[in-house]
Design an enzyme around this catalytic site. Structure first.
Site, PDB file in Angstrom:
ATOM      1  N   ASP A 515     -46.234 -70.087  22.064  1.00  0.00           N
ATOM      2  CA  ASP A 515     -46.743 -68.781  22.111  1.00  0.00           C
ATOM      3  C   ASP A 515     -46.028 -67.875  23.172  1.00  0.00           C
ATOM      4  O   ASP A 515     -45.735 -68.180  24.192  1.00  0.00           O
ATOM      5  CB  ASP A 515     -48.405 -68.909  22.460  1.00  0.00           C
ATOM      6  CG  ASP A 515     -49.157 -67.825  22.505  1.00  0.00           C
ATOM      7  OD1 ASP A 515     -49.023 -67.003  21.700  1.00  0.00           O
ATOM      8  OD2 ASP A 515     -49.898 -67.758  23.516  1.00  0.00           O
ATOM      9  N   ASP A 707     -51.862 -71.116  24.911  1.00  0.00           N
ATOM     10  CA  ASP A 707     -53.027 -71.021  25.800  1.00  0.00           C
ATOM     11  C   ASP A 707     -54.324 -70.314  25.045  1.00  0.00           C
ATOM     12  O   ASP A 707     -55.452 -70.828  25.778  1.00  0.00           O
ATOM     13  CB  ASP A 707     -52.627 -70.012  26.887  1.00  0.00           C
ATOM     14  CG  ASP A 707     -52.661 -68.480  26.387  1.00  0.00           C
ATOM     15  OD1 ASP A 707     -52.378 -68.395  25.509  1.00  0.00           O
ATOM     16  OD2 ASP A 707     -53.035 -67.854  27.388  1.00  0.00           O
ATOM     17  N   ASP A 711     -54.027 -70.369  19.411  1.00  0.00           N
ATOM     18  CA  ASP A 711     -53.004 -71.458  19.379  1.00  0.00           C
ATOM     19  C   ASP A 711     -53.729 -72.984  19.183  1.00  0.00           C
ATOM     20  O   ASP A 711     -53.108 -73.758  18.726  1.00  0.00           O
ATOM     21  CB  ASP A 711     -52.279 -71.555  20.586  1.00  0.00           C
ATOM     22  CG  ASP A 711     -51.702 -70.110  20.820  1.00  0.00           C
ATOM     23  OD1 ASP A 711     -50.972 -69.584  20.102  1.00  0.00           O
ATOM     24  OD2 ASP A 711     -51.733 -69.991  22.243  1.00  0.00           O
TER      25      ASP A 711
END
Lengths: 823, 65
Positions: A515, A707, A711
């Site tokens: 990410d 995080d 995600d």
């Protein structure tokens, strides 16, 4: 001074100088733009400065004396600034322990516990917060048991104090079930150890010749039989249960050969005791049970730590909402808010429901939900989602969905579904266990057949001896020990791993998907270009003092304002701009449109430059002072450790890519120089999930590093999910690995450590299989006496233990680039 | 050497007592946390102020978390 765009994209690297150059709170080296307090103490960040002031203000300055003794690196503090209203939820209060004197105990999980001084600081809470009776910190689990008097203080107020001291608390249930399981295993371990010791003493007498006197021999045999009975029946019970489960589900595990060995040895020993002749293996069996339980216990103890961290209550959307009815405001449970109700959200609070803004404008930080790094400007009529943070102004929101119907709740549900559907990881030890059982049984049958022609009684003895000596004690310890050593060391380095199977999965080559926001980058805007002078910067900073807008905060981080600079006649303009007079000069700060609307003439070159910024995904802000216009460009920047960590990680990954929810332009700018095969932006949380899930389905091993909630679903669908520091609680639930330190470097460390751990596991398995081979040869040759078995077995365990302890997994701190502590 | 018939049960009884003590200490939660107590003793206690004294006078928690 003109920052060049490229050099400013890389955050400054803190200098590693003498102790004087270290943060007064956390002891980390100071970045160039740190914070400084009125006494001239220097800090790496505002978080540390605030915590330092809170600790000194409470008269707990002795905290720092103890820390000096420790000589350990601290962690930068970051009070979350949350309000913790969810902790006062009556539903939650029911899970607390209520004492007869009216006080209540609750267990809170704390972030930021790192040293012995933390124990003292947290346990000093009753001294500084009236109403708190007792605070006990469990250092290993980072949980605090707080006993307080609810008539004097609310739990949210206690949580606020803990947060101010730098320990962000999270609600936790009582966890009594796990505790009972832990204690149960420890009792078994203790009993098994005592029995093993005593049985061994009696066997020693037998080996040393007591058997020559029949009455002594019978006595010792019966004695060791009686003692071994509780060990075999009670202590080893969990192995039989595991073996039974393995038989039923036809998935072989180590418990199966263990149970076969123990029961074969015990039954034959019992028969021989009754007959009064033949060999008994009670000492070997009881020692075996004891050592196996030691391995089991060590494994469980290390795993708890990670499990607890992942057990944090889901505090994404606040559990309470302020509902406006006419002129009244009342607090209500967020999941009970009806569609159509009007909800008020103050700046700094999280939005409790999905809905449309009725009145007010503000900026909303949605990075938890979508991964967008730039706060969204919102106004009446715009749609906002539960779990996002209201940054600037008071909002009144007409609720549309609440509770389980909100987008964030649906995402969490999708994550849980993905987790349930994921195929379990087959561990190395369990994979060989199946072959092992078959091989051992075949060899025992062969021994029986070959010796039957010589003497049937002897054949049975030798077959039993083979079963006992191949009982995979060392094999059963090899994996748990190597894993427990690795997990323990990793936890001390701030990397929590959910279990050995995660570590094994991480050790194999995989595609790494990152990410961007909050993972590769700090996830908040930083000043990346400034065309004005430093003096002008400080004047702008002074004018923006007290302004909560994220861009204003980023500017203040870049130019810490001095107290002597005071802005006069500050005037906030709608559209996130302001007008002020500093040092007698008139300043206007705002967007291009805003400046034009107040009559500022913007030169063409400045206009061209702001356009260029927009195509790079940067947010330009203009500052006009006495006819000159300067540009401040803000953007999400890479963490200092991202590029070196990814360069290293490329050695272990089959490929690396970025999958971000942020705008494609931003993703492209940020990820330009990284060794990636692709960098995709604009991916919704649902899109991330389907991309990862389809890759996993096609047989690819995927490690997802992220995080936020956006995600979380993708992380639980991936082979291994890694959550980095600062992540939302939901991502912890989804992740197999959780780093308590910011940055990408822990990901690299986790992968390296996992590889070394797998190597240690393989080494241990090889050693113990080697010993087993020796045992098999001796038993088949018919020369294996109980004495030889009693020596061979602990010897092999000792080798495996030594090998596991000598593993370098997570042991040597890898040379790591300093983290840019820029906040 | 027939004394061994007497000594052995005594030895076993003593270790049984030790095991019982261990079981009791485990069940009462004394072995739940093996890391914090050694850290806790590193710091000197400062005397309690009046208010803290009042706070601390409430009954002690039993041995469970």
């Amino acid at each position: 001074m003109l920052f060049s765009l490229t050099s400013a994209l890389i955050p400054h690297v803190p200098r590693l100088d003498a102790a004087a150059e270290r943060c007064a709170h956390c002891g980390l080296s100071l970045p160039e733009r740190g914070a400084i307090d009125s006494e001239g103490k220097r800090f790496c960040c505002n978080g540390c400065s605030a915590v330092y002031a809170a600790i000194q203000g409470a008269g707990l300055g002795a905290f720092y004396d103890g820390r000096a003794l420790e000589g350990r690196d601290g962690v930068p503090a970051r009070p979350s600034g949350r309000r913790f209203a969810e902790l006062d939820d009556p539903e939650l209060a029911r899970t607390f322990e209520h004492h007869p004197d009216g006080s209540v105990s609750a267990v809170l999980q704390l972030e930021g516990v790192h040293c012995a001084a933390c124990v003292w600081l947290v346990e000093s809470l009753p001294r500084v917060v009236a109403g708190v009776r007792e605070a006990r910190l469990d250092f290993g689990r980072a949980t605090a048991t707080i006993r307080w008097s609810p008539s004097e203080i609310a739990l949210s107020a206690i949580a606020l104090s803990l947060d101010r001291l730098g320990y962000t608390p999270h609600a936790l249930g009582r966890g009594s079930f796990e505790q009972r399981a832990d204690r149960g295993l420890l009792v078994r371990l203790g009993v098994a150890g005592a029995i093993a010791g005593n049985v061994m003493l009696m066997s020693l007498a037998l080996y040393s010749g007591a058997a020559s006197d029949v009455s002594f021999a019978t006595y010792f045999r019966w004695g060791s039989f009686v003692l071994a009975l509780p060990s075999v029946v009670y202590c080893a019970g969990l192995f039989y249960r595991g073996a039974w489960a393995a038989l039923r589900t036809r998935t072989p595990n180590m418990d199966l050969p263990i149970s076969i060995g123990i029961s074969a040895g015990f039954v034959s020993g019992a028969v021989n005791t009754l007959r009064g002749s033949g060999e008994v293996f009670f000492d070997t069996i009881t020692t075996l049970i004891f050592l196996l339980l030691v391995g089991r216990w060590l494994g469980q103890r290390q795993q708890r730590r990670a499990a607890l961290a992942a057990d944090l209550a889901l505090a994404l959307a606040p559990s309470m909402a302020r509902v406006v009815e006419g002129s009244e405001r009342r607090d209500a449970r967020a999941d009970g808010v009806r569609a159509g109700a009007l909800v008020e959200v103050l700046p700094g609070e999280r939005i409790p429901v999905d809905g449309r803004i009725e009145t007010g404008d503000s900026a909303v930080d949605a990075r938890l939900l979508t991964g967008e790094s730039t706060p969204l400007e919102v106004k009446a009529g715009d749609r906002v989602y539960a779990g996002t943070e209201n940054l600037a102004g008071t909002l009144r929101i007409r609720a549309e969905h609440s509770g389980g119907e909100t987008r964030v709740a649906k995402l969490v549900a999708a994550m849980e579904r993905a987790q349930r559907e994921r195929a379990p990881i087959v561990r190395v030890a369990d994979r060989i266990a199946g072959h092992f059982v078959v091989a051992v049984l075949a060899l025992a049958a062969l021994t029986l057949a070959v010796w039957w022609r010589v003497d049937p009684a002897l054949a049975v003895d030798h077959a039993i001896a083979l079963l006992v000596v191949t009982c995979p004690c060392a094999l059963g310890m090899a994996t748990p020990l190597a894993v427990s050593v690795a997990l323990g060391r990793a936890a001390r380095r701030g990397i929590l791993v959910r279990g050995g199977e995660v570590l094994e999965a991480l050790a194999r080559p995989a595609r790494f998907v990152f990410d961007k926001t909050g993972t590769l980058t700090a996830g908040r805007p930083e000043l990346v270009e400034w065309t004005g002078s430093d003096e002008l910067g400080r004047r702008v900073s002074a004018a923006e003092r007290g302004c909560d807008h994220p861009l204003a905060r980023a500017f203040q981080r870049a130019f810490p304002a001095h107290d002597e600079l005071v802005a006069e006649s500050v005037e906030r303009l709608t559209g996130a701009g302001l007008r002020a007079t500093v040092e007698g000069r008139r300043l206007v700060v705002g967007t291009e449109e805003l400046l034009t609307s107040v009559g500022v003439d913007i030169p063409d070159d400045v206009l061209a430059r702001t356009r260029a910024h927009a195509t790079l995904g940067l947010t330009p802000v203009l500052v006009a002072e006495e006819g000159r216009v300067a540009i401040a460009a803000f953007g999400d920047t890479l963490r200092a450790d991202a590029a070196p960590a990814l360069d290293e990680l490329a050695k272990y990954a089959t490929s690396m890519s970025v999958l971000s929810g942020d705008h494609p332009l931003v993703v492209e700018r940020v990820c330009r120089d990284l060794p990636l095969v692709s960098a995709r932006g604009g991916a919704s949380p649902e899109g991330k999930l389907s991309e990862i899930a389809s890759r996993v389905r096609s047989g690819e091993r995927v490690v997802m590093v992220g995080d936020g909630v956006n995600d979380a679903a993708a992380m639980s669908a991936a082979s291994v999910g890694i959550a980095v520091h600062g992540g939302a609680e939901a991502s912890l639930l989804a992740a197999g690995v959780f780093s308590t330190e910011p940055g990408v470097w822990p990901v690299l460390e986790a992968v390296r450590g996992a590889r070394l751990t797998l190597r240690a596991i393989h080494r241990g398995l090889a050693f113990s299989l080697g010993y087993n081979l020796v045992g098999v040869v001796l038993a088949m040759a018919g020369v294996l006496s109980p004495l030889a078995a009693a020596i061979l077995m602990p010897l092999s365990s000792l080798t495996v233990v030594t090998s596991a302890l000598r593993s370098r997994a997570f042991a040597v701190p890898a040379v790591r680039p300093p983290i840019g502590v820029s906040r | 050497l027939t004394i061994i018939f007497l000594v052995l049960p005594i030895a076993v009884a003593i270790s049984a007592a030790a095991v019982l003590a261990f079981v009791w200490s485990t069940k009462s939660g004394q072995l739940d946390d093996l890391e914090t107590p050694p850290l806790r003793m590193l710091r000197d206690e400062t005397p309690l102020t009046d208010r803290e004294h009042r706070n601390a006078k409430a009954p002690r928690r039993r041995g469970r978390r």
